[in-house]
Structure formats: structure tokens, C-alpha cells
Design an enzyme around this catalytic site. Structure first.
Site, PDB file in Angstrom:
ATOM      1  N   TYR A  15       1.422   1.553  -2.094  1.00  0.00           N
ATOM      2  CA  TYR A  15       1.520   2.579  -2.867  1.00  0.00           C
ATOM      3  C   TYR A  15       1.103   3.864  -2.445  1.00  0.00           C
ATOM      4  CZ  TYR A  15       3.096  -0.998  -6.392  1.00  0.00           C
ATOM      5  OH  TYR A  15       3.669  -2.074  -6.959  1.00  0.00           O
ATOM      6  N   HIS A  20       3.822   8.699  -7.091  1.00  0.00           N
ATOM      7  CA  HIS A  20       2.986   8.463  -8.517  1.00  0.00           C
ATOM      8  C   HIS A  20       1.585   8.450  -7.980  1.00  0.00           C
ATOM      9  CE1 HIS A  20       3.790   7.391 -12.548  1.00  0.00           C
ATOM     10  NE2 HIS A  20       3.865   5.963 -12.454  1.00  0.00           N
ATOM     11  N   TYR A  66      -4.022  -0.273 -12.112  1.00  0.00           N
ATOM     12  CA  TYR A  66      -2.711  -0.027 -12.033  1.00  0.00           C
ATOM     13  C   TYR A  66      -2.256   0.915 -12.993  1.00  0.00           C
ATOM     14  CZ  TYR A  66      -1.323  -3.362  -8.719  1.00  0.00           C
ATOM     15  OH  TYR A  66      -1.287  -4.206  -7.471  1.00  0.00           O
ATOM     16  N   ASN A  68      -0.579   1.878 -15.784  1.00  0.00           N
ATOM     17  CA  ASN A  68      -0.407   1.673 -17.392  1.00  0.00           C
ATOM     18  C   ASN A  68      -1.813   1.073 -17.961  1.00  0.00           C
ATOM     19  OD1 ASN A  68      -0.107  -0.739 -16.381  1.00  0.00           O
ATOM     20  ND2 ASN A  68       1.848  -1.358 -17.541  1.00  0.00           N
ATOM     21  N   ASN A 114       2.847   7.126 -18.353  1.00  0.00           N
ATOM     22  CA  ASN A 114       2.023   5.892 -18.879  1.00  0.00           C
ATOM     23  C   ASN A 114       0.582   5.716 -18.709  1.00  0.00           C
ATOM     24  OD1 ASN A 114       4.136   4.455 -19.943  1.00  0.00           O
ATOM     25  ND2 ASN A 114       4.755   3.577 -17.948  1.00  0.00           N
TER      26      ASN A 114
END
Length: 201
Positions: A15, A20, A66, A68, A114
Site C-alpha cells: 500500500y 490512500h 488499517y 477504517n 473511513n
């Protein structure tokens, strides 16, 4: 005065370069500027460093929960150091701004993000600062003639790396944000916003 700067993103090498993770990119740069090393801190569920920035002591945090579940990490650190919501700055990717734009604001809704949603829930407050790093929206990739009825895949978009020309202007936006950080950290947020938003952000 800002006592905690949080960068939002997802943990894991897969990631690192994705849209993001723009919040991580900013905090990584701040840590480099301060000569601080972000280390895994289990009690805060994230990578953490105490840094000396612009003559002030500032906590840097990259939640590793993560996206959220980011609030779990933020609230753990904020409670431990007795930091109020309005002393927190959260740097995050922003779909509603084009690549190359960056905005500073206090409070507001989550805009479907989120990470922000979870932080607001855990803090029981929306009154924290946000640094919104524009990444654009997948609908902008669809020709106008084909937009009617099209459902852009936002989840897929934010988990992909920006194109090179997007990355270049996002990096430039982060540099502009870093230039106003001394004012932000010292609580001179009006001055920081005027400078940041005037400079083509």
C-alpha cells in the site's frame, strides 16, 4: 497549538505508493525533517515518534490498524498524552480535491473518508484539524459523455498508485504543506491557511 500530527494510510509494503497513503507520505517527510525515526509502538497501534519541530515538541503518528480503524490508534495516543481534538492535525487523501491541491480546515464531516469517520467516532468530536491532500476522483477519469449512470470504483482508485504526472503534483502539494507547518504547529492556523490556499492550492 498542534501537539499531534497523524498521517492516514494502510500498513504494508503493497500500500506504500497508493493514493490512500498520502497522509503517511506527509508524516514521513516531517519525521525526516526532524531527524526522528517512526517506530512501532504497540500501545498506540501505530508507528510513532516524538519529534522536535520548529522549536516545539510534536507527536507524529501513522496508525497501523488499517484505514477504517484509525481512530483506535489516534485516541490511544491522545488519551495517553492528554491531547485535545483541536490540538490534533490529521493528514489524509482527499477525493474531492484534484491532485496538486491541498487544504487546511478545522472540523467538518468525514466526506465518506473511513479514516476520518473512525477518528471522529473515537474522539467523540469532529473538531480536529485536517490537512486534505488532493488525489482526484475516479469520475474525473471518465469522459463526460459517459459519466451519466457510471459508477466510479472509488475503493479500487484509492488503492492504486497515482500516475506519474499526478504523483509529481501531489509531491509538490505536500512540499507546500510542509512550508506552512511551522505556523500550523505554533497555532497560527489563520496565517497558515491564507498562505497555503493563496499558493495555488
Amino acid at each position: 497549538m498542534i501537539k499531534l500530527i497523524v498521517g492516514l494510510g494502510n500498513p504494508g509494503a503493497e500500500y506504500t505508493a497508493t493514493r490512500h497513503n498520502a497522509g503517511f507520505w506527509l508524516v514521513d517527510q516531517l519525521a525526516r525533517e526532524a531527524g526522528a525515526t517512526l517506530r512501532d509502538e504497540r500501545r498506540f497501534h501505530g508507528f510513532y515518534a516524538k519529534a522536535r519541530l520548529y522549536g516545539e515538541e510534536v507527536h507524529l503518528l501513522e496508525p497501523q490498524t488499517y484505514m477504517n480503524r484509525s481512530g483506535q490508534s489516534v485516541v490511544a495516543l491522545a488519551h495517553f498524552f492528554k491531547i485535545l481534538p483541536n490540538e490534533i492535525l490529521v493528514a489524509h487523501d482527499e477525493l474531492d480535491l484534484p491532485p496538486g491541491a491541498v487544504k487546511l480546515k478545522l472540523g467538518g464531516g468525514s466526506g465518506g473518508h473511513n479514516g476520518l469517520k473512525d477518528i471522529s467516532a473515537h474522539l467523540s468530536s469532529q473538531q480536529y484539524w485536517r490537512l486534505r491532500i488532493g488525489i482526484g476522483h475516479p469520475r474525473d477519469m471518465i469522459p463526460e459523455s459517459a459519466r451519466a449512470g457510471a459508477k466510479p470504483d472509488v475503493a479500487n482508485f484509492v488503492l492504486k498508485p497515482p500516475r506519474k504526472e499526478e504523483q509529481d503534483v501531489i509531491d509538490a502539494a505536500i512540499e507546500r504543506a510542509l512550508a506552512v507547518m511551522p505556523a500550523v504547529v505554533k497555532g497560527e492556523t489563520e496565517r497558515a491557511m491564507m498562505q497555503l490556499h493563496r499558493n495555488g492550492a
